[in-house]
Design an enzyme around this catalytic site. Structure first.
Site, PDB file in Angstrom:
ATOM      1  N   LYS A 258      -6.035   0.928  15.040  1.00  0.00           N
ATOM      2  CA  LYS A 258      -6.342  -0.091  14.036  1.00  0.00           C
ATOM      3  C   LYS A 258      -6.338  -1.462  14.688  1.00  0.00           C
ATOM      4  CE  LYS A 258      -4.171  -2.168  10.097  1.00  0.00           C
ATOM      5  NZ  LYS A 258      -3.001  -2.242   9.275  1.00  0.00           N
TER       6      LYS A 258
ATOM      7  N   LYS B 167      -1.625  -0.505  16.795  1.00  0.00           N
ATOM      8  CA  LYS B 167      -2.002  -1.516  15.810  1.00  0.00           C
ATOM      9  C   LYS B 167      -1.966  -2.859  16.513  1.00  0.00           C
ATOM     10  CE  LYS B 167      -0.694  -3.284  11.317  1.00  0.00           C
ATOM     11  NZ  LYS B 167       0.206  -3.085  10.181  1.00  0.00           N
TER      12      LYS B 167
HETATM   13  C1  PBG Z   1       1.029  -3.574   7.009  1.00  0.00           C
HETATM   14  C2  PBG Z   1      -0.432  -3.364   7.000  1.00  0.00           C
HETATM   15  C3  PBG Z   1      -1.428  -4.326   7.239  1.00  0.00           C
HETATM   16  C4  PBG Z   1      -2.653  -3.661   7.120  1.00  0.00           C
HETATM   17  C5  PBG Z   1      -2.379  -2.332   6.811  1.00  0.00           C
HETATM   18  N1  PBG Z   1      -0.998  -2.168   6.754  1.00  0.00           N
HETATM   19  C6  PBG Z   1      -1.315  -5.783   7.453  1.00  0.00           C
HETATM   20  C7  PBG Z   1      -0.710  -6.345   8.659  1.00  0.00           C
HETATM   21  O1  PBG Z   1      -0.288  -5.668   9.584  1.00  0.00           O
HETATM   22  O2  PBG Z   1      -0.635  -7.576   8.702  1.00  0.00           O
HETATM   23  C8  PBG Z   1      -4.000  -4.287   7.298  1.00  0.00           C
HETATM   24  C9  PBG Z   1      -5.165  -3.517   6.762  1.00  0.00           C
HETATM   25  C10 PBG Z   1      -6.429  -4.297   6.629  1.00  0.00           C
HETATM   26  O3  PBG Z   1      -6.583  -5.413   7.142  1.00  0.00           O
HETATM   27  O4  PBG Z   1      -7.342  -3.772   5.968  1.00  0.00           O
HETATM   28  N2  PBG Z   1       1.670  -2.981   5.910  1.00  0.00           N
END
Ligand code: PBG
Length: 328
Positions: free
Chosen positions: A254, A200
């Site tokens: 992601k 991520k």
């Molecule tokens: C954290 C989480 C995020 C997203 C999914 N789970 C936000 C982050 O890490 O700031 C982002 C998903 C998206 O942008 O569609 N719980």
């Protein structure tokens, strides 16, 4: 001019018409590969549109149930739920409260469509903490990795008890998959798989999500735990290997569209399903350009998803899941 000068190989032969192109297609989307992210907010009486994500809503418990039903009818493979509690605190108490909004929603959705598709929970704390960070903070404001692991373990167990078929830890703490696996097993949930957000990136593309999930950090950012887009070579593979060693059943990359190379590398490396999350910013950019008439919306959506599939993703999380599934 002699005939010998004409090309013998003519790739265009296989592109001659829609039927021929359909026959030889190498990348296909299936409704069952698509996972719809959904937001539910405690205390809402009407679904609230998310301004930066046209077509996406913060749901009431009731409208969530209806939308989940529509997703099941469209044939999507899964849902992933995010809950926004009415009251937040520093430790994210709503996250493992059996009556926290996400746990209520998991029970609702499971009762509605639990036989038709896979109901997942995002396992993190940023939606439930008042400071908006993904974990417990030290006095100086850092995210305390190991104190956070204890919270994730408890949150995952609460989600499994509420009926989550799969939990998806997204906080990028070291050791989170192992901590959650151990806790789930100890609580009698050895059958609940973990979809690890293994890779991520610390991305600007999460902007609209933070409006949808009301989880923008009140100070600082997530760059001490999420990966640097320009980070070390093969860091992604390292994260994936660690998560697999800790018991991840499937892994996620992601965002998706800007990290197709990473999806391809991961797909080549692992023997578990690889998911990719087409995140809020990817959605918002296409919707905004289409609303201005600058791109063809349907073609852009399709092409963006085909690219993610072609890169090697087995599963795709996308806010367009229902619309696309209906069109397949
Ligand atoms: C954290 C989480 C995020 C997203 C999914 N789970 C936000 C982050 O890490 O700031 C982002 C998903 C998206 O942008 O569609 N719980």
């Amino acid at each position: 001019m002699s005939a010998a000068q004409f090309p013998v190989a003519r790739p265009r032969r296989l592109r001659r018409g829609p039927a021929m192109r359909r026959l030889v297609q190498g990348t296909r989307l299936h409704a069952a590969d698509l996972i719809l992210p959904m937001f539910v907010k405690e205390g809402l009486t009407e679904p609230q549109p998310v301004a930066s994500m046209p077509g996406v809503f913060q749901h009431t418990r009731d409208s969530l149930r209806k939308a989940a039903h529509e997703a099941a009818e469209a044939g999507v493979g899964g849902l992933i739920l995010f809950g926004i509690p009415a009251v937040k605190d520093a430790r994210g108490s709503a996250g493992d409260d059996p009556d926290g909004i996400l746990q209520q929603a998991l029970r609702d959705v499971n009762a509605e469509v639990g036989d038709a598709l896979v109901v997942m929970a995002d396992t993190c704390l940023d939606e439930v903490t008042d400071h908006g960070h993904c974990g417990i903070l030290t006095p100086s404001g850092d995210v305390d990795n190991d104190a956070t692991l204890e919270r994730y373990a408890s949150v995952a167990v609460a989600q499994a008890e509420a009926g989550a078929h799969m939990v998806a830890p997204s906080g990028m703490m070291d050791g989170q998959v192992g901590a959650i696996r151990t806790a789930l097993d100890a609580a009698g949930h050895s059958g609940v798989p973990i979809l690890a957000y293994s890779i991520k990136y610390s991305s600007a593309l999460y902007g609209p999500f933070r409006e949808a999930a009301e989880c923008a950090p009140q100070f600082g950012d997530r760059s001490t735990h999420q990966q640097d887009p320009a980070g070390p070579q093969d860091e992604a593979l390292r994260e994936v290997r660690l998560d697999l060693a800790e018991g991840a059943d499937a892994v996620m990359v992601k965002p998706a569209g800007a990290y197709l190379d990473v999806i391809t590398h991961v797909r080549a490396e692992v023997d578990v399903p690889v998911a990719a999350y087409q995140v809020s910013g990817e959605y918002a950019m296409i919707e905004a350009a289409a609303a201005n008439g600058w791109v063809d919306r349907d073609r852009m959506i399709h092409e963006s998803l085909i690219a993610i599939k072609r890169a090697g993703a087995d599963l795709i999380l996308t806010y367009w899941a229902v619309e696309v599934a209906r069109g397949l």
